[in-house]
Each structure stands twice: as C-alpha cells, then as structure tokens.
Design a protein around this motif. Sequence first.
Motif, PDB file in Angstrom:
ATOM      1  N   HIS A 206      43.624  -7.443  -8.506  1.00 17.69           N
ATOM      2  CA  HIS A 206      43.817  -6.008  -8.705  1.00 17.69           C
ATOM      3  C   HIS A 206      42.485  -5.280  -8.885  1.00 17.69           C
ATOM      4  O   HIS A 206      42.465  -4.095  -9.185  1.00 17.69           O
ATOM      5  CB  HIS A 206      44.715  -5.758  -9.925  1.00 17.69           C
TER       6      HIS A 206
ATOM      7  N   SER B 276      52.132  -7.356 -12.339  1.00 18.79           N
ATOM      8  CA  SER B 276      51.657  -6.035 -11.928  1.00 18.79           C
ATOM      9  C   SER B 276      50.598  -5.594 -12.925  1.00 18.79           C
ATOM     10  O   SER B 276      50.784  -5.752 -14.131  1.00 18.79           O
ATOM     11  CB  SER B 276      52.790  -5.014 -11.929  1.00 18.79           C
TER      12      SER B 276
ATOM     13  N   ILE C  11      47.937  -2.348 -13.938  1.00 18.35           N
ATOM     14  CA  ILE C  11      47.486  -0.972 -13.782  1.00 18.35           C
ATOM     15  C   ILE C  11      46.216  -0.838 -14.603  1.00 18.35           C
ATOM     16  O   ILE C  11      46.206  -1.159 -15.796  1.00 18.35           O
ATOM     17  CB  ILE C  11      48.548   0.034 -14.264  1.00 18.35           C
ATOM     18  N   SER C  12      45.164  -0.396 -13.947  1.00 21.04           N
ATOM     19  CA  SER C  12      43.904  -0.216 -14.672  1.00 21.04           C
ATOM     20  C   SER C  12      43.706   1.261 -14.959  1.00 21.04           C
ATOM     21  O   SER C  12      44.393   2.116 -14.417  1.00 21.04           O
ATOM     22  CB  SER C  12      42.738  -0.743 -13.834  1.00 21.04           C
TER      23      SER C  12
ATOM     24  N   THR D  12      41.031   4.853 -11.537  1.00 20.95           N
ATOM     25  CA  THR D  12      41.836   5.336 -10.404  1.00 20.95           C
ATOM     26  C   THR D  12      41.219   4.979  -9.058  1.00 20.95           C
ATOM     27  O   THR D  12      41.866   5.100  -8.035  1.00 20.95           O
ATOM     28  CB  THR D  12      42.020   6.864 -10.475  1.00 20.95           C
TER      29      THR D  12
ATOM     30  N   GLN E  60      45.347  -0.980  -6.338  1.00 21.27           N
ATOM     31  CA  GLN E  60      46.382  -1.712  -7.060  1.00 21.27           C
ATOM     32  C   GLN E  60      47.161  -2.547  -6.055  1.00 21.27           C
ATOM     33  O   GLN E  60      47.680  -2.030  -5.074  1.00 21.27           O
ATOM     34  CB  GLN E  60      47.321  -0.743  -7.786  1.00 21.27           C
TER      35      GLN E  60
END
Length: 172
Positions: A126, A146, A148-149, A152, A156
């Motif tokens: 990711h 999954s 999410i960092s 932005t 992903q």
Amino acid sequence: MINQYLEIVVRSISVYFFMILALRLFGKKQLSQLNTADVILILLISNSVQNAMVGENTSLTGGIVAALALFVINFSFKKIMQHSKLIKNFIQDKPEILIHNGHLFFRTLTRIGITDDELKEAMREHGVEFYKDVKLAMFEIDGSISIISGNTNLKQTHHKRKIHKTLRNVNT
C-alpha cells in the motif's frame, strides 16, 4: 429411481451444511489465499465426502444430481444470509481493526494469527513504510488486509494475506 436421486440430494445438502459448520469452527478467514497444505486438505475433503453424497451411485446422473443440489443449496443459502442477520453473523465474521492512527491492536493480530511480516508486507504493498503512517488497517471478511494511510498521494491497493495454517474461515 426417484428415491435414489432424492437420497443424493439429501446427502449432498447434509454434507454442504457439515462443511459450512466445520469451516466455521476451524476458521474461514484463511481461504483468502491457500498454501500447499490447504489445497491438499481441500482435495482430501472433497474426495472423502464424495461417497457420502452419492453413496453407491457413481453414475453420471448421480454426480450431476449431487452437483446440482450443491449449487441450489449454495445459492439458496446465500439468499437466506442476505435476509437473516442471525445466520449471516454466524457464518460471516466482521472486519477487524488491526491498526488505528498508528496504534497496533496486538490482541487482534495475535487472535487472528497475522504476523508482523504479513502486516508489513501489506503496508509495503500500500506504499506505507511505518506503522505511524497508517490511519486504518482492516482485516476484511474475505481475508484481505485493507490499509488507508494519511498520505493522499499514496496509491491504495488491495492486499491478499498469505495463509500458513489450515483452513480457518470461508465466505460462502
């Protein structure tokens, strides 16, 4: 003759529900990616339950009736799960939080059996290098991780966890 095929249908449905229960008890999350031992286990299970489904009827028609019964019960069971929260909750696990705002949930990681290496691999896939950069990491119901960092600009992706134990969980 009809009784013979009805018996195959009943046997096949019984084996189907036994397998649902057995996979639920032994864990279904681990079907996301199979290792060699998992594939061997699935092949041996399929061979061991074949006779339980068709009995002495080894005809083409008997095999087709067993397969058709499995397809129908699987389709029906999925529809029932869509309409029954109780059954869905019993069969299908909920997603699990692994990391939230850089904080690792060690108990969850240990309970599920996710190693540090597996988690770091998912993070690298990711584009995340450090735990502190992970806004949210979830172990999904299909066995994927999954991530999410907070960045932005990072791509992903979807990571499928490699499994090193026997079957734990299955999504029907």
